[in-house]
Scaffold this motif. Structure first.
Motif, PDB file in Angstrom:
ATOM      1  N   LEU A  87       0.815  -1.216   0.000  1.00 20.67           N
ATOM      2  CA  LEU A  87       0.000   0.000   0.000  1.00 20.67           C
ATOM      3  C   LEU A  87       0.850   1.269   0.000  1.00 20.67           C
ATOM      4  O   LEU A  87       0.434   2.291  -0.533  1.00 20.67           O
ATOM      5  N   LYS A  88       2.029   1.193   0.584  1.00 23.83           N
ATOM      6  CA  LYS A  88       2.922   2.358   0.585  1.00 23.83           C
ATOM      7  C   LYS A  88       3.580   2.556  -0.782  1.00 23.83           C
ATOM      8  O   LYS A  88       3.837   3.674  -1.200  1.00 23.83           O
ATOM      9  N   LYS A  89       3.878   1.469  -1.484  1.00 24.56           N
ATOM     10  CA  LYS A  89       4.726   1.546  -2.664  1.00 24.56           C
ATOM     11  C   LYS A  89       3.991   1.522  -4.006  1.00 24.56           C
ATOM     12  O   LYS A  89       4.587   1.849  -5.027  1.00 24.56           O
ATOM     13  N   ILE A  90       2.731   1.129  -4.028  1.00 26.81           N
ATOM     14  CA  ILE A  90       2.061   1.028  -5.327  1.00 26.81           C
ATOM     15  C   ILE A  90       1.654   2.397  -5.846  1.00 26.81           C
ATOM     16  O   ILE A  90       1.500   3.350  -5.090  1.00 26.81           O
ATOM     17  N   ASN A  91       1.486   2.447  -7.153  1.00 25.52           N
ATOM     18  CA  ASN A  91       0.948   3.627  -7.810  1.00 25.52           C
ATOM     19  C   ASN A  91      -0.526   3.334  -8.101  1.00 25.52           C
ATOM     20  O   ASN A  91      -0.834   2.520  -8.970  1.00 25.52           O
ATOM     21  N   PRO A  92      -1.460   3.968  -7.386  1.00 28.37           N
ATOM     22  CA  PRO A  92      -2.877   3.625  -7.550  1.00 28.37           C
ATOM     23  C   PRO A  92      -3.399   3.830  -8.972  1.00 28.37           C
ATOM     24  O   PRO A  92      -4.265   3.085  -9.430  1.00 28.37           O
ATOM     25  N   GLU A  93      -2.868   4.797  -9.679  1.00 28.73           N
ATOM     26  CA  GLU A  93      -3.318   5.031 -11.051  1.00 28.73           C
ATOM     27  C   GLU A  93      -2.933   3.868 -11.957  1.00 28.73           C
ATOM     28  O   GLU A  93      -3.718   3.435 -12.803  1.00 28.73           O
ATOM     29  N   LYS A  94      -1.720   3.351 -11.776  1.00 24.61           N
ATOM     30  CA  LYS A  94      -1.282   2.210 -12.587  1.00 24.61           C
ATOM     31  C   LYS A  94      -2.126   0.972 -12.275  1.00 24.61           C
ATOM     32  O   LYS A  94      -2.501   0.234 -13.185  1.00 24.61           O
ATOM     33  N   VAL A  95      -2.411   0.765 -10.997  1.00 24.18           N
ATOM     34  CA  VAL A  95      -3.222  -0.384 -10.610  1.00 24.18           C
ATOM     35  C   VAL A  95      -4.626  -0.241 -11.193  1.00 24.18           C
ATOM     36  O   VAL A  95      -5.194  -1.196 -11.739  1.00 24.18           O
ATOM     37  N   ILE A 135      -6.360  -2.807 -13.886  1.00 27.00           N
ATOM     38  CA  ILE A 135      -7.632  -3.492 -13.639  1.00 27.00           C
ATOM     39  C   ILE A 135      -8.636  -3.132 -14.731  1.00 27.00           C
ATOM     40  O   ILE A 135      -9.371  -3.991 -15.226  1.00 27.00           O
ATOM     41  N   ALA A 136      -8.672  -1.871 -15.130  1.00 32.36           N
ATOM     42  CA  ALA A 136      -9.579  -1.448 -16.204  1.00 32.36           C
ATOM     43  C   ALA A 136      -9.229  -2.149 -17.510  1.00 32.36           C
ATOM     44  O   ALA A 136     -10.123  -2.575 -18.252  1.00 32.36           O
ATOM     45  N   SER A 137      -7.942  -2.293 -17.795  1.00 30.53           N
ATOM     46  CA  SER A 137      -7.518  -2.991 -19.020  1.00 30.53           C
ATOM     47  C   SER A 137      -7.924  -4.461 -18.978  1.00 30.53           C
ATOM     48  O   SER A 137      -8.385  -5.008 -19.987  1.00 30.53           O
ATOM     49  N   MET A 138      -7.753  -5.097 -17.835  1.00 30.48           N
ATOM     50  CA  MET A 138      -8.157  -6.496 -17.708  1.00 30.48           C
ATOM     51  C   MET A 138      -9.664  -6.635 -17.921  1.00 30.48           C
ATOM     52  O   MET A 138     -10.124  -7.570 -18.587  1.00 30.48           O
ATOM     53  N   TYR A 139     -10.439  -5.703 -17.389  1.00 30.57           N
ATOM     54  CA  TYR A 139     -11.889  -5.731 -17.561  1.00 30.57           C
ATOM     55  C   TYR A 139     -12.259  -5.560 -19.033  1.00 30.57           C
ATOM     56  O   TYR A 139     -13.111  -6.280 -19.548  1.00 30.57           O
ATOM     57  N   LYS A 140     -11.589  -4.636 -19.713  1.00 28.85           N
ATOM     58  CA  LYS A 140     -11.868  -4.409 -21.136  1.00 28.85           C
ATOM     59  C   LYS A 140     -11.548  -5.657 -21.962  1.00 28.85           C
ATOM     60  O   LYS A 140     -12.296  -6.028 -22.866  1.00 28.85           O
ATOM     61  N   VAL A 141     -10.442  -6.304 -21.651  1.00 26.57           N
ATOM     62  CA  VAL A 141     -10.066  -7.521 -22.372  1.00 26.57           C
ATOM     63  C   VAL A 141     -11.100  -8.615 -22.121  1.00 26.57           C
ATOM     64  O   VAL A 141     -11.512  -9.321 -23.040  1.00 26.57           O
TER      65      VAL A 141
END
Length: 111
Positions: free
Chosen positions: A37-45, A49-55
């Motif tokens: 939670l400290k190190k992730i970039n929420p926009e990238k995540v 997830i949006a890309s996986m949903y679109k696929v």
């Protein structure tokens, strides 16, 4: 991944054994979740997830179209086969069937 390796090497109490080896699974999980939670970039995540949903939606659409095409093809083939059997096979079956059972030899109007 690099941050995880660094975290795995931490020996906060200085006893010569890394902390990740000394704590139980629940505490290790809490520690790793905090690290993520400290190190992730929420926009990238969110984008991932949006890309996986679109696929997933695209695959579902393609499979639906393929299924519809398959059904349409099978209905076309069965309609053709019905016409051929009604024209060539039904007269032979009618002549070979006794009169009281010829009711069962009439072609169905359902395709």
């Amino acid at each position: 991944i690099e941050e995880n390796k660094k975290d795995d090497a931490v020996d906060a109490d200085g006893d010569g054994v890394v902390d990740a080896k000394q704590i139980d699974g629940r505490e290790l999980l809490k520690r790793k979740v905090k690290l993520v939670l400290k190190k992730i970039n929420p926009e990238k995540v969110n984008d991932a997830i949006a890309s996986m949903y679109k696929v997933w939606i695209s695959v579902l659409a393609v499979l639906t179209i393929q299924f519809a095409r398959t059904i349409a093809l099978s209905l076309t083939i069965s309609a053709f086969a019905k016409r051929v059997t009604d024209r060539f096979l039904l007269p032979i079956v009618k002549t070979a069937t006794p009169k009281e059972y010829q009711v069962c030899t009439h072609p169905s109007n359902n395709t």
